[in-house]
Design a protein around this motif. Sequence first.
Motif, PDB file in Angstrom:
ATOM      1  N   ALA A   1     -14.298 -33.798 -31.953  1.00 54.38           N
ATOM      2  CA  ALA A   1     -14.186 -35.230 -32.227  1.00 54.38           C
ATOM      3  C   ALA A   1     -14.530 -35.535 -33.681  1.00 54.38           C
ATOM      4  O   ALA A   1     -14.482 -36.686 -34.107  1.00 54.38           O
ATOM      5  CB  ALA A   1     -15.104 -36.005 -31.287  1.00 54.38           C
ATOM      6  N   VAL A   2     -14.894 -34.513 -34.448  1.00 52.02           N
ATOM      7  CA  VAL A   2     -15.237 -34.698 -35.862  1.00 52.02           C
ATOM      8  C   VAL A   2     -14.350 -33.769 -36.696  1.00 52.02           C
ATOM      9  O   VAL A   2     -13.736 -32.852 -36.156  1.00 52.02           O
ATOM     10  CB  VAL A   2     -16.744 -34.407 -36.120  1.00 52.02           C
ATOM     11  N   PRO A   3     -14.291 -33.991 -38.030  1.00 54.95           N
ATOM     12  CA  PRO A   3     -13.451 -33.132 -38.863  1.00 54.95           C
ATOM     13  C   PRO A   3     -13.829 -31.644 -38.748  1.00 54.95           C
ATOM     14  O   PRO A   3     -14.999 -31.317 -38.561  1.00 54.95           O
ATOM     15  CB  PRO A   3     -13.716 -33.640 -40.283  1.00 54.95           C
ATOM     16  N   VAL A   4     -12.814 -30.794 -38.882  1.00 51.36           N
ATOM     17  CA  VAL A   4     -13.022 -29.343 -38.790  1.00 51.36           C
ATOM     18  C   VAL A   4     -12.618 -28.712 -40.118  1.00 51.36           C
ATOM     19  O   VAL A   4     -11.463 -28.833 -40.546  1.00 51.36           O
ATOM     20  CB  VAL A   4     -12.191 -28.743 -37.638  1.00 51.36           C
ATOM     21  N   TRP A   5     -13.571 -28.084 -40.750  1.00 55.00           N
ATOM     22  CA  TRP A   5     -13.337 -27.438 -42.031  1.00 55.00           C
ATOM     23  C   TRP A   5     -13.380 -25.926 -41.865  1.00 55.00           C
ATOM     24  O   TRP A   5     -13.818 -25.415 -40.836  1.00 55.00           O
ATOM     25  CB  TRP A   5     -14.404 -27.876 -43.061  1.00 55.00           C
ATOM     26  N   VAL A   6     -12.954 -25.251 -42.930  1.00 57.64           N
ATOM     27  CA  VAL A   6     -12.847 -23.795 -42.888  1.00 57.64           C
ATOM     28  C   VAL A   6     -13.348 -23.222 -44.212  1.00 57.64           C
ATOM     29  O   VAL A   6     -13.110 -23.816 -45.272  1.00 57.64           O
ATOM     30  CB  VAL A   6     -11.367 -23.379 -42.709  1.00 57.64           C
ATOM     31  N   TYR A   7     -13.998 -22.074 -44.153  1.00 58.98           N
ATOM     32  CA  TYR A   7     -14.420 -21.380 -45.372  1.00 58.98           C
ATOM     33  C   TYR A   7     -13.585 -20.114 -45.513  1.00 58.98           C
ATOM     34  O   TYR A   7     -13.705 -19.202 -44.707  1.00 58.98           O
ATOM     35  CB  TYR A   7     -15.902 -21.027 -45.290  1.00 58.98           C
ATOM     36  N   GLN A   8     -12.717 -20.118 -46.535  1.00 60.28           N
ATOM     37  CA  GLN A   8     -11.974 -18.900 -46.858  1.00 60.28           C
ATOM     38  C   GLN A   8     -12.921 -18.078 -47.737  1.00 60.28           C
ATOM     39  O   GLN A   8     -13.138 -18.406 -48.900  1.00 60.28           O
ATOM     40  CB  GLN A   8     -10.694 -19.259 -47.610  1.00 60.28           C
ATOM     41  N   VAL A   9     -13.501 -17.018 -47.169  1.00 58.02           N
ATOM     42  CA  VAL A   9     -14.677 -16.404 -47.784  1.00 58.02           C
ATOM     43  C   VAL A   9     -14.336 -15.381 -48.867  1.00 58.02           C
ATOM     44  O   VAL A   9     -13.168 -15.028 -49.085  1.00 58.02           O
ATOM     45  CB  VAL A   9     -15.604 -15.785 -46.715  1.00 58.02           C
ATOM     46  N   SER A  10     -15.403 -14.906 -49.492  1.00 57.13           N
ATOM     47  CA  SER A  10     -15.288 -14.024 -50.657  1.00 57.13           C
ATOM     48  C   SER A  10     -14.405 -12.799 -50.418  1.00 57.13           C
ATOM     49  O   SER A  10     -13.627 -12.411 -51.285  1.00 57.13           O
ATOM     50  CB  SER A  10     -16.685 -13.587 -51.097  1.00 57.13           C
ATOM     51  N   GLY A  11     -14.528 -12.184 -49.242  1.00 64.69           N
ATOM     52  CA  GLY A  11     -13.742 -10.969 -48.973  1.00 64.69           C
ATOM     53  C   GLY A  11     -12.264 -11.280 -48.817  1.00 64.69           C
ATOM     54  O   GLY A  11     -11.396 -10.458 -49.163  1.00 64.69           O
ATOM     55  N   GLU A  12     -11.963 -12.456 -48.307  1.00 59.24           N
ATOM     56  CA  GLU A  12     -10.556 -12.866 -48.177  1.00 59.24           C
ATOM     57  C   GLU A  12      -9.967 -13.079 -49.573  1.00 59.24           C
ATOM     58  O   GLU A  12      -8.817 -12.729 -49.849  1.00 59.24           O
ATOM     59  CB  GLU A  12     -10.462 -14.148 -47.346  1.00 59.24           C
ATOM     60  N   TYR A  13     -10.781 -13.665 -50.436  1.00 59.50           N
ATOM     61  CA  TYR A  13     -10.387 -13.865 -51.836  1.00 59.50           C
ATOM     62  C   TYR A  13     -10.173 -12.516 -52.520  1.00 59.50           C
ATOM     63  O   TYR A  13      -9.142 -12.266 -53.155  1.00 59.50           O
ATOM     64  CB  TYR A  13     -11.498 -14.655 -52.540  1.00 59.50           C
ATOM     65  N   ALA A  14     -11.167 -11.639 -52.366  1.00 61.47           N
ATOM     66  CA  ALA A  14     -11.130 -10.355 -53.071  1.00 61.47           C
ATOM     67  C   ALA A  14      -9.954  -9.499 -52.600  1.00 61.47           C
ATOM     68  O   ALA A  14      -9.308  -8.824 -53.415  1.00 61.47           O
ATOM     69  CB  ALA A  14     -12.448  -9.609 -52.869  1.00 61.47           C
ATOM     70  N   MET A  15      -9.653  -9.537 -51.319  1.00 62.97           N
ATOM     71  CA  MET A  15      -8.544  -8.720 -50.810  1.00 62.97           C
ATOM     72  C   MET A  15      -7.234  -9.084 -51.502  1.00 62.97           C
ATOM     73  O   MET A  15      -6.471  -8.218 -51.911  1.00 62.97           O
ATOM     74  CB  MET A  15      -8.354  -8.940 -49.303  1.00 62.97           C
ATOM     75  N   ILE A  16      -6.976 -10.379 -51.586  1.00 65.45           N
ATOM     76  CA  ILE A  16      -5.715 -10.810 -52.211  1.00 65.45           C
ATOM     77  C   ILE A  16      -5.726 -10.515 -53.709  1.00 65.45           C
ATOM     78  O   ILE A  16      -4.752  -9.996 -54.258  1.00 65.45           O
ATOM     79  CB  ILE A  16      -5.447 -12.305 -51.917  1.00 65.45           C
ATOM     80  N   GLU A  17      -6.851 -10.803 -54.366  1.00 67.72           N
ATOM     81  CA  GLU A  17      -6.906 -10.539 -55.819  1.00 67.72           C
ATOM     82  C   GLU A  17      -6.701  -9.061 -56.121  1.00 67.72           C
ATOM     83  O   GLU A  17      -5.948  -8.698 -57.026  1.00 67.72           O
ATOM     84  CB  GLU A  17      -8.248 -11.013 -56.398  1.00 67.72           C
ATOM     85  N   HIS A  18      -7.384  -8.202 -55.383  1.00 65.74           N
ATOM     86  CA  HIS A  18      -7.286  -6.766 -55.678  1.00 65.74           C
ATOM     87  C   HIS A  18      -5.911  -6.210 -55.295  1.00 65.74           C
ATOM     88  O   HIS A  18      -5.361  -5.385 -56.012  1.00 65.74           O
ATOM     89  CB  HIS A  18      -8.426  -6.000 -54.993  1.00 65.74           C
ATOM     90  N   ALA A  19      -5.372  -6.670 -54.164  1.00 59.98           N
ATOM     91  CA  ALA A  19      -4.031  -6.195 -53.763  1.00 59.98           C
ATOM     92  C   ALA A  19      -2.995  -6.650 -54.789  1.00 59.98           C
ATOM     93  O   ALA A  19      -2.077  -5.899 -55.144  1.00 59.98           O
ATOM     94  CB  ALA A  19      -3.669  -6.713 -52.371  1.00 59.98           C
ATOM     95  N   ALA A  20      -3.161  -7.878 -55.290  1.00 61.18           N
ATOM     96  CA  ALA A  20      -2.198  -8.389 -56.274  1.00 61.18           C
ATOM     97  C   ALA A  20      -2.328  -7.623 -57.584  1.00 61.18           C
ATOM     98  O   ALA A  20      -1.321  -7.274 -58.209  1.00 61.18           O
ATOM     99  CB  ALA A  20      -2.412  -9.888 -56.495  1.00 61.18           C
ATOM    100  N   SER A  21      -3.565  -7.315 -58.005  1.00 58.58           N
ATOM    101  CA  SER A  21      -3.664  -6.608 -59.291  1.00 58.58           C
ATOM    102  C   SER A  21      -3.210  -5.163 -59.168  1.00 58.58           C
ATOM    103  O   SER A  21      -2.830  -4.559 -60.162  1.00 58.58           O
ATOM    104  CB  SER A  21      -5.027  -6.754 -59.971  1.00 58.58           C
TER     105      SER A  21
END
Length: 331
Positions: free
Chosen positions: A267-287
């Motif tokens: 009944a209240v807003p639902v937020w999400v944390y896209q965490v550090s490892g999710e960030y790092a996976m994409i950055e490292h795979a892209a580089s």
Amino acid sequence: MTAFPTRRLRRLRQSPALRRLVAEARLHPAQLILPVFVKEGIHTPQPIASMPGVSQHPLSAVPALVEEAVQAGLGGIMLFGVPAVRDAAGSGAVDPDGILNRAIRAAAEASAGRITVQADLCLDEFTDHGHCGVLDARGRVDNDATLEVYGRMALAQAEAGADILGLSGMMDGQVAACRTALDAAGRSDVVLLAYAAKYASAFYGPFRDAVESTLQGDRRTYQLDAANGREGVAEALADIDEGADIVMVKPAGPYLDVLAEVAAVSAVPVWVYQVSGEYAMIEHAASAGLIDRERAIGESLMGIRRAGGEAILTYWAIEVAGWLRADRGLA
Ligand code: PBG
């Protein structure tokens, strides 16, 4: 038997204009929140090796970071403190001169109401053992003794000027404890964001570098087990009962089913944390040249929106807000 397909679902996919028109999920800069690490005793930004593009910042950089977030149209910034000294009780967390409380004060002043100032409410950055709560005589995390400290931390953060407190410690009763402490002090205005369904995750690895975590072992006695989705929903419902204004699911990608279930009943807003490892996976795979960086970022965020996440904490907040302002779309 008909000679032609009766359902041509490809019809709405044939041009960028049509695809844009029928997109079910969208993202707006106001739905993005930037996590910011503020470290005591440094004078220049210190890059975090495991998170390319993310730094620890000195206290003096906070006003400029707030300005950047305001200009980007973000919904808020989430502050984390990295103290120079830690102790068993995590006393830096409740000290008005502790690094996090000083950062909140600087951010609130710079923001002057233009953007929400949010603060991590947890002891792990402040304890010498690195756990999210204080320990009992046998070395276990003491739930109820921790609630008392969280209540005082809530008051210190409210006093410093935080608009939203991010309760990330996963102690039972933490929302009620902070709400009671705030109400008793006449601060019923403070918004409580409950990290309700927070899973014990390997994807927090780079964050632990970012805050120089001293943790030995793991957080499995208080954070959720990856096997349990129903329990994540139960955590969210309990936090709403205790007075949470917003609930969160964390991490994002591996828990989109939990997110969708929480979003369906909350009944209240639902937020999400896209965490550090999710960030790092994409950055490292892209580089490494393995994936298209921008498309992967966009797709990861669109998945969260599609699953029901209304606002997203992401280390890409500023960059993605720029794409959205240019109406570049996401994936
Ligand atoms: C706890 C906290 C953590 C994160 C946010 N708040 C770490 C943990 O529970 O170990 C992780 C965020 C990330 O990985 O980006 N204060």
